[in-house]
Write a protein that holds these residues in place. Structure first.
Motif, PDB file in Angstrom:
ATOM      1  N   ASP A  28       0.861  -1.184   0.000  1.00 36.75           N
ATOM      2  CA  ASP A  28       0.000   0.000   0.000  1.00 36.75           C
ATOM      3  C   ASP A  28       0.896   1.232   0.000  1.00 36.75           C
ATOM      4  OD1 ASP A  28      -2.089   1.715   0.064  1.00 36.75           O
ATOM      5  OD2 ASP A  28      -2.825   1.145   2.054  1.00 36.75           O
ATOM      6  N   SER A  29       1.392   1.565  -1.192  1.00 32.18           N
ATOM      7  CA  SER A  29       2.349   2.656  -1.350  1.00 32.18           C
ATOM      8  C   SER A  29       1.743   3.763  -2.201  1.00 32.18           C
ATOM      9  CB  SER A  29       3.621   2.134  -2.017  1.00 32.18           C
ATOM     10  OG  SER A  29       3.339   1.684  -3.336  1.00 32.18           O
ATOM     11  N   ARG A  30       2.500   4.807  -2.424  1.00 27.20           N
ATOM     12  CA  ARG A  30       2.016   5.906  -3.251  1.00 27.20           C
ATOM     13  C   ARG A  30       1.726   5.445  -4.677  1.00 27.20           C
ATOM     14  NH1 ARG A  30       6.179  10.674  -4.274  1.00 27.20           N
ATOM     15  NH2 ARG A  30       7.111   8.935  -5.440  1.00 27.20           N
ATOM     16  N   ASP A  31       2.517   4.497  -5.156  1.00 26.51           N
ATOM     17  CA  ASP A  31       2.400   4.082  -6.556  1.00 26.51           C
ATOM     18  C   ASP A  31       1.479   2.886  -6.772  1.00 26.51           C
ATOM     19  OD1 ASP A  31       4.230   6.057  -7.310  1.00 26.51           O
ATOM     20  OD2 ASP A  31       5.927   4.727  -6.882  1.00 26.51           O
ATOM     21  N   ARG A  32       1.276   2.091  -5.723  1.00 22.12           N
ATOM     22  CA  ARG A  32       0.565   0.830  -5.977  1.00 22.12           C
ATOM     23  C   ARG A  32      -0.091   0.303  -4.703  1.00 22.12           C
ATOM     24  NH1 ARG A  32       1.491  -2.014 -10.414  1.00 22.12           N
ATOM     25  NH2 ARG A  32       3.456  -0.900 -10.700  1.00 22.12           N
ATOM     26  N   LYS A  33      -1.253  -0.312  -4.911  1.00 22.22           N
ATOM     27  CA  LYS A  33      -1.877  -1.076  -3.837  1.00 22.22           C
ATOM     28  C   LYS A  33      -2.102  -2.497  -4.341  1.00 22.22           C
ATOM     29  CE  LYS A  33      -5.684  -1.329  -0.523  1.00 22.22           C
ATOM     30  NZ  LYS A  33      -6.922  -0.715   0.004  1.00 22.22           N
ATOM     31  N   VAL A  34      -1.666  -3.483  -3.542  1.00 20.13           N
ATOM     32  CA  VAL A  34      -1.792  -4.893  -3.912  1.00 20.13           C
ATOM     33  C   VAL A  34      -2.458  -5.624  -2.755  1.00 20.13           C
ATOM     34  CG1 VAL A  34      -0.609  -6.993  -4.629  1.00 20.13           C
ATOM     35  CG2 VAL A  34       0.287  -4.763  -5.330  1.00 20.13           C
ATOM     36  N   GLU A  35      -3.575  -6.280  -3.063  1.00 18.45           N
ATOM     37  CA  GLU A  35      -4.292  -7.081  -2.076  1.00 18.45           C
ATOM     38  C   GLU A  35      -4.403  -8.511  -2.575  1.00 18.45           C
ATOM     39  OE1 GLU A  35      -7.381  -3.853  -0.068  1.00 18.45           O
ATOM     40  OE2 GLU A  35      -8.118  -5.391  -1.461  1.00 18.45           O
ATOM     41  N   THR A  36      -4.263  -9.445  -1.641  1.00 15.47           N
ATOM     42  CA  THR A  36      -4.532 -10.852  -1.941  1.00 15.47           C
ATOM     43  C   THR A  36      -5.667 -11.312  -1.044  1.00 15.47           C
ATOM     44  OG1 THR A  36      -2.250 -11.300  -2.591  1.00 15.47           O
ATOM     45  CG2 THR A  36      -3.597 -13.185  -1.995  1.00 15.47           C
ATOM     46  N   ARG A  37      -6.676 -11.875  -1.650  1.00 14.22           N
ATOM     47  CA  ARG A  37      -7.833 -12.290  -0.886  1.00 14.22           C
ATOM     48  C   ARG A  37      -8.181 -13.736  -1.223  1.00 14.22           C
ATOM     49  NH1 ARG A  37     -12.665  -8.879  -3.915  1.00 14.22           N
ATOM     50  NH2 ARG A  37     -12.217  -9.595  -6.039  1.00 14.22           N
ATOM     51  N   ARG A  38      -8.962 -14.335  -0.366  1.00 17.33           N
ATOM     52  CA  ARG A  38      -9.458 -15.692  -0.566  1.00 17.33           C
ATOM     53  C   ARG A  38     -10.845 -15.647  -1.176  1.00 17.33           C
ATOM     54  NH1 ARG A  38      -6.156 -20.317   0.001  1.00 17.33           N
ATOM     55  NH2 ARG A  38      -4.385 -19.655   1.248  1.00 17.33           N
ATOM     56  N   VAL A  39     -11.059 -16.455  -2.219  1.00 16.85           N
ATOM     57  CA  VAL A  39     -12.345 -16.465  -2.917  1.00 16.85           C
ATOM     58  C   VAL A  39     -12.854 -17.897  -2.981  1.00 16.85           C
ATOM     59  CG1 VAL A  39     -11.785 -14.433  -4.285  1.00 16.85           C
ATOM     60  CG2 VAL A  39     -11.202 -16.702  -5.167  1.00 16.85           C
ATOM     61  N   PRO A  40     -14.187 -18.090  -3.045  1.00 19.58           N
ATOM     62  CA  PRO A  40     -14.740 -19.445  -3.158  1.00 19.58           C
ATOM     63  C   PRO A  40     -14.289 -20.110  -4.454  1.00 19.58           C
ATOM     64  CG  PRO A  40     -16.450 -17.841  -2.609  1.00 19.58           C
ATOM     65  CD  PRO A  40     -15.242 -17.058  -2.984  1.00 19.58           C
ATOM     66  N   LEU A  41     -14.259 -21.434  -4.425  1.00 23.80           N
ATOM     67  CA  LEU A  41     -13.873 -22.192  -5.612  1.00 23.80           C
ATOM     68  C   LEU A  41     -15.042 -22.430  -6.544  1.00 23.80           C
ATOM     69  CD1 LEU A  41     -11.544 -24.854  -3.952  1.00 23.80           C
ATOM     70  CD2 LEU A  41     -10.836 -22.884  -5.316  1.00 23.80           C
TER      71      LEU A  41
END
Length: 375
Positions: A28-41
């Motif tokens: 979560d920086s000035r240039d980029r936000k990256v999230e990893t989440r869990r999703v149903p199969l």
């Protein structure tokens, strides 16, 4: 997805004490936000065996639903009615198609595991069938969790209080007529307490009635089906053919139902089939040992690694021994302590993946990473 986890550090409240969001912010920086989440199969198939058709189904159903999937439960052809009743009772609790029960013959399992509509297979059963599940599921590379057979060993140390543990050890082997994947199937006993424990187990066995479950005094019922009954009978016949001594049991009376007497085999050779094969019936080999390193090596030589136990008056020393056993679960002075909060699963040919716990929930999810370029 948000999973509500109970903090078991205290027993002050049964309500969940921790709420954990499975979405993880990686950057979560000035240039980029990256999230990893869990999703149903998507749609999960729960394939359930005949020995505990309801309790094993309910290890799978809540996990699949809680993580946002639909689930189809396939009971064993030997035990369809109880599972179908669960489907009937829950029919009005969920939207159509969220929870389904589908029963049928032996051809139904391969149809499910091959079908591209299923994204996940959770299978409990034999290692031989588990291999076929993996093979058919591989055509679509669907996710698979396998909880398979075992040849679980118990190690009884020299310092054990035989009087205190004999009854527990007995039921670790013979509950449900031995038809438990995590039952004690090999009993290694230190030579200094071997005779005392052998006598205690045989004497206790004399007090345990094998028979019709409708009779109040019955403690052990029949083998569940004819095919398994025949396998257990063949194993007992092999014991007699080899001239191996039994402490109690060993005589199956034909024609009276699928009843097998409690059979304890007295110190058979390590290479004997009763030691090397999973009986899945009320048959227990009891083996004498003197060297701890040697017995741990014998325990670990099995191609299976589902569970095991260590019995000792020194729980800390027993825990060190447990850490050397190649099994997914090891109990100390106990057996079959499983909770929804504790992951369990096998090693080696006892399967892969886990059920229960946060790890078991995550088996029904996939990861999705979302990267936002802010520049």
């Amino acid at each position: 997805l948000k999973f509500h986890l109970v903090d078991h550090a205290t027993n002050s409240s049964p309500a969940p004490r921790i709420v954990r969001d499975v979405t993880v912010v990686v950057e979560d920086s000035r240039d980029r936000k990256v999230e990893t989440r869990r999703v149903p199969l998507g749609v999960a198939a729960a394939i359930v065996p005949w020995n505990y058709p309801i309790s094993i189904a309910f290890l799978k159903i809540p996990a699949a639903l809680l993580t946002g999937n639909c689930v189809v439960v396939k009971p064993s052809p030997y035990t369809p009615l109880t599972t179908l009743k669960i489907g009937e009772l829950s029919r009005d609790l969920f939207p159509a198609g969220v929870l389904s029960v589908l029963s049928g013959g032996d051809e139904l399992g391969p149809w499910i595991t091959e079908h591209p509509g299923f994204a996940k297979i959770s299978f409990t059963g034999s290692s031989a069938t588990g291999r076929r599940v993996v093979q058919s599921a591989s055509h679509t590379l669907k996710r698979v969790t396998l909880e398979l057979g075992g040849n679980d060993a118990a190690i009884v140390l020299a310092d054990v209080n035989v009087h205190a543990v004999a009854e527990k050890i007995f039921w670790s082997a013979f509950t449900n007529a031995g038809q438990v994947c995590m039952a004690t199937k090999r009993l290694y006993v230190h030579e200094s307490v071997y005779d005392e424990l052998a006598f205690a187990l045989a004497e206790y066995a004399k007090t345990v009635k094998v028979g019709d479950g409708f009779e109040p005094e019955t403690k052990i019922g029949p083998i569940q089906n004819r095919a398994q009954y025949d396998r257990v009978c063949r194993l007992i016949h092999d014991i007699a053919e080899r001239g191996e001594r039994v402490l109690i049991g060993g005589n199956v009376v034909p024609g009276a139902g699928y009843f097998v007497p409690v059979t304890i085999v007295d110190n058979p050779p390590e290479e004997s089939p009763v030691v090397q094969e999973e009986a899945f019936g009320p048959v227990l080999p009891m083996l004498k040992f003197s060297d701890l390193d040697d017995v741990i090596a014998k325990v670990n030589a099995s191609p299976y690694g589902l569970a095991g136990s260590v019995w000792s008056s020194d729980a800390d020393a027993a825990a060190l021994i447990a850490s050397r056993i190649h099994s997914g679960t090891v109990w100390i002075n106990d057996w079959l302590y499983i909770t929804p909060f504790t992951p369990f699963g096998g090693r080696k040919q006892s399967g892969y993946g886990v059920e229960c716990g946060l790890e078991g929930l995550l088996e029904y999810t996939g990861t999705q990473t979302v990267a936002i370029n802010r520049s």
